[in-house]
Design a protein around this motif. Structure first.
Motif, PDB file in Angstrom:
ATOM      1  N   VAL A 135      38.286  22.928  -2.713  1.00 38.19           N
ATOM      2  CA  VAL A 135      38.375  23.526  -1.696  1.00 38.19           C
ATOM      3  C   VAL A 135      37.147  24.593  -1.201  1.00 38.19           C
ATOM      4  CG1 VAL A 135      39.969  25.212  -0.167  1.00 38.19           C
ATOM      5  CG2 VAL A 135      40.853  23.581  -1.908  1.00 38.19           C
ATOM      6  N   VAL A 136      36.435  24.481  -0.085  1.00 35.63           N
ATOM      7  CA  VAL A 136      35.440  25.313   0.310  1.00 35.63           C
ATOM      8  C   VAL A 136      35.908  26.096   1.503  1.00 35.63           C
ATOM      9  CG1 VAL A 136      32.863  25.236   0.825  1.00 35.63           C
ATOM     10  CG2 VAL A 136      33.850  23.781  -0.637  1.00 35.63           C
ATOM     11  N   ASP A 137      35.670  27.686   1.200  1.00 35.44           N
ATOM     12  CA  ASP A 137      35.942  28.446   2.317  1.00 35.44           C
ATOM     13  C   ASP A 137      35.453  29.795   2.129  1.00 35.44           C
ATOM     14  OD1 ASP A 137      37.126  29.300   4.733  1.00 35.44           O
ATOM     15  OD2 ASP A 137      38.509  27.615   4.360  1.00 35.44           O
ATOM     16  N   TYR A 138      35.670  30.603   3.036  1.00 34.13           N
ATOM     17  CA  TYR A 138      35.225  32.123   2.787  1.00 34.13           C
ATOM     18  C   TYR A 138      36.467  32.588   2.336  1.00 34.13           C
ATOM     19  CZ  TYR A 138      31.797  30.726   6.285  1.00 34.13           C
ATOM     20  OH  TYR A 138      30.685  29.861   7.038  1.00 34.13           O
ATOM     21  N   VAL A 139      36.248  33.273   0.976  1.00 30.72           N
ATOM     22  CA  VAL A 139      37.388  33.648   0.070  1.00 30.72           C
ATOM     23  C   VAL A 139      37.241  35.328  -0.120  1.00 30.72           C
ATOM     24  CG1 VAL A 139      38.522  33.391  -1.921  1.00 30.72           C
ATOM     25  CG2 VAL A 139      37.767  31.554  -0.733  1.00 30.72           C
ATOM     26  N   VAL A 140      38.123  35.924   0.156  1.00 31.11           N
ATOM     27  CA  VAL A 140      38.035  37.356  -0.026  1.00 31.11           C
ATOM     28  C   VAL A 140      38.594  37.858  -1.485  1.00 31.11           C
ATOM     29  CG1 VAL A 140      37.894  38.100   2.063  1.00 31.11           C
ATOM     30  CG2 VAL A 140      40.175  37.901   0.995  1.00 31.11           C
ATOM     31  N   ASP A 141      38.331  38.846  -2.067  1.00 31.28           N
ATOM     32  CA  ASP A 141      38.807  39.213  -3.392  1.00 31.28           C
ATOM     33  C   ASP A 141      39.898  39.636  -3.324  1.00 31.28           C
ATOM     34  OD1 ASP A 141      36.113  39.160  -4.514  1.00 31.28           O
ATOM     35  OD2 ASP A 141      35.597  41.215  -4.093  1.00 31.28           O
ATOM     36  N   ASP A 142      40.758  39.966  -4.295  1.00 32.98           N
ATOM     37  CA  ASP A 142      42.262  40.149  -4.318  1.00 32.98           C
ATOM     38  C   ASP A 142      42.545  41.529  -3.680  1.00 32.98           C
ATOM     39  OD1 ASP A 142      42.686  37.584  -5.265  1.00 32.98           O
ATOM     40  OD2 ASP A 142      43.109  38.274  -7.446  1.00 32.98           O
ATOM     41  N   ASP A 143      41.865  42.439  -3.918  1.00 32.29           N
ATOM     42  CA  ASP A 143      41.822  43.565  -3.321  1.00 32.29           C
ATOM     43  C   ASP A 143      41.155  43.800  -1.943  1.00 32.29           C
ATOM     44  OD1 ASP A 143      39.185  43.840  -3.892  1.00 32.29           O
ATOM     45  OD2 ASP A 143      39.066  45.487  -5.135  1.00 32.29           O
ATOM     46  N   ARG A 144      40.870  42.908  -1.365  1.00 31.40           N
ATOM     47  CA  ARG A 144      40.065  42.953  -0.023  1.00 31.40           C
ATOM     48  C   ARG A 144      39.030  43.649   0.266  1.00 31.40           C
ATOM     49  NH1 ARG A 144      43.135  39.141   2.905  1.00 31.40           N
ATOM     50  NH2 ARG A 144      41.839  39.373   4.490  1.00 31.40           N
TER      51      ARG A 144
END
Length: 331
Positions: free
Chosen positions: A268-277
């Motif tokens: 899966v390729v995407d723009y992923v944010v950290d868990d704390d945003r």
């Protein structure tokens, strides 16, 4: 202004951020970066080669120096390393077409205050349909932004040493991943599932690269088209999860798990944010695009992907950087 007072410089740059989009789009439209790469290093030379006014050339150069895309030394202009790699015609990752395209999208942002209030699109433009003529412009324009991630993914998956593998690219668009991977592995074969007008674009790209004999297309909507069972060694789901809601992503991941051979991998390729945003910056900013254009999409957290993939039946989930994107590999 006293030393202990903050400067309004950053805020003014953001308020007038459309200047940067306009300058970059106009420079790309007149191939300024390509002319600079070929040796033109002054406003007069650029004006002659691009057939624009010298005043216009100087204004674009000033703006490009301001945003850090062009260096000026000894009275001569030259591309920065990033501009040389990503804005020169003919380079594999040339983003000039995307810069020109985004210039035409600037007016859409005027709807953002109402979209924020409503929590999603306020018009039913029916963009995500198979017969929309804009695919002919959009799909080639966005292809180059996947070139770096496709190369990183090939390294992480060790595709060059993978031998005779079968690849499924869901919503593959231009086919840039298949093209990159088939060039890396001459024994691999790829199948792309997408709408027919988009697959036609991909077929042309793969044919131009001499890869058509190992590339197959399935015309259809990935929400409803059967992926098969135990058929593929690798499945790819690139830059689609951000336009889908949680339940839809889980459903697709589950079907892709079934489509893989034992031991197969889903990428899966995407723009992923950290868990704390709290970051990264680009994925956080990209969320506004999804608010404008999708009813349930967003920039999802690492924790979201891990939870969804686990529910889909994967037991090993890892994350790999390919800025500004993230590669999520599930087995």
């Amino acid at each position: 202004m006293s030393d202990n007072q903050p400067s309004p410089d950053t805020i003014l740059r953001l308020i007038n951020g459309y200047w940067s989009t306009g300058i970059l789009g106009a420079a790309a439209a007149h191939d300024l970066f390509t002319h600079l790469e070929a040796g033109a290093d002054s406003a007069a030379q650029l004006a002659r080669r691009a057939q624009i006014s010298e005043r216009g050339a100087q204004t674009l150069l000033d703006g490009l120096v301001s945003v850090g895309l062009i260096d000026l030394a000894g009275g001569r202009y030259r591309n920065t390393a990033a501009a040389s790699q990503y804005l020169v015609a003919g380079r594999p990752a040339d983003l000039s077409a995307l810069a020109r395209l985004k210039l035409t999208h600037m007016g859409n942002l005027t709807a953002l205050p109402e979209v924020v209030r409503a929590g999603g699109p306020v018009t039913d433009a029916a963009v995500e349909v198979a017969d929309n003529p804009h695919w002919g412009q959009v799909v080639p324009a966005i292809a180059a932004q996947s070139v770096p991630a496709a190369a990183v993914a090939a390294d992480v998956l060790q595709l060059e040493r993978a031998g005779e593998i079968s690849i499924l690219d869901v919503g593959g668009g231009s086919g840039i991943y298949s093209a990159t991977w088939l060039e890396r592995n001459p024994a691999a074969r790829a199948t792309q599932l997408d709408w027919e007008p988009i697959n036609a674009i991909a077929r042309r790209l793969l044919a131009e690269r001499g890869l058509a004999d190992r590339f197959t297309c399935i015309d259809g909507d990935f929400h409803t088209t059967d992926f098969g069972t135990g058929t593929y060694d690798i499945a790819l789901y690139s830059h689609i999860a951000h336009q889908e809601g949680p339940e839809d992503n889980i459903a697709v991941f589950t079907r892709l798990k079934d489509a893989l051979k034992p031991g197969g991998a889903l990428l899966v390729v995407d723009y992923v944010v950290d868990d704390d945003r709290a970051g990264p910056a680009f994925p956080l900013l990209f969320a506004s695009e999804m608010l404008l254009k999708s009813k349930q999409g967003g920039t999802w957290r690492r924790a979201d992907y891990h939870a969804w993939l686990t529910k889909a039946g994967f037991s090993d989930v890892s994350f790999h950087a390919a800025p500004p994107a993230t590669l999520v590999i599930a087995r």
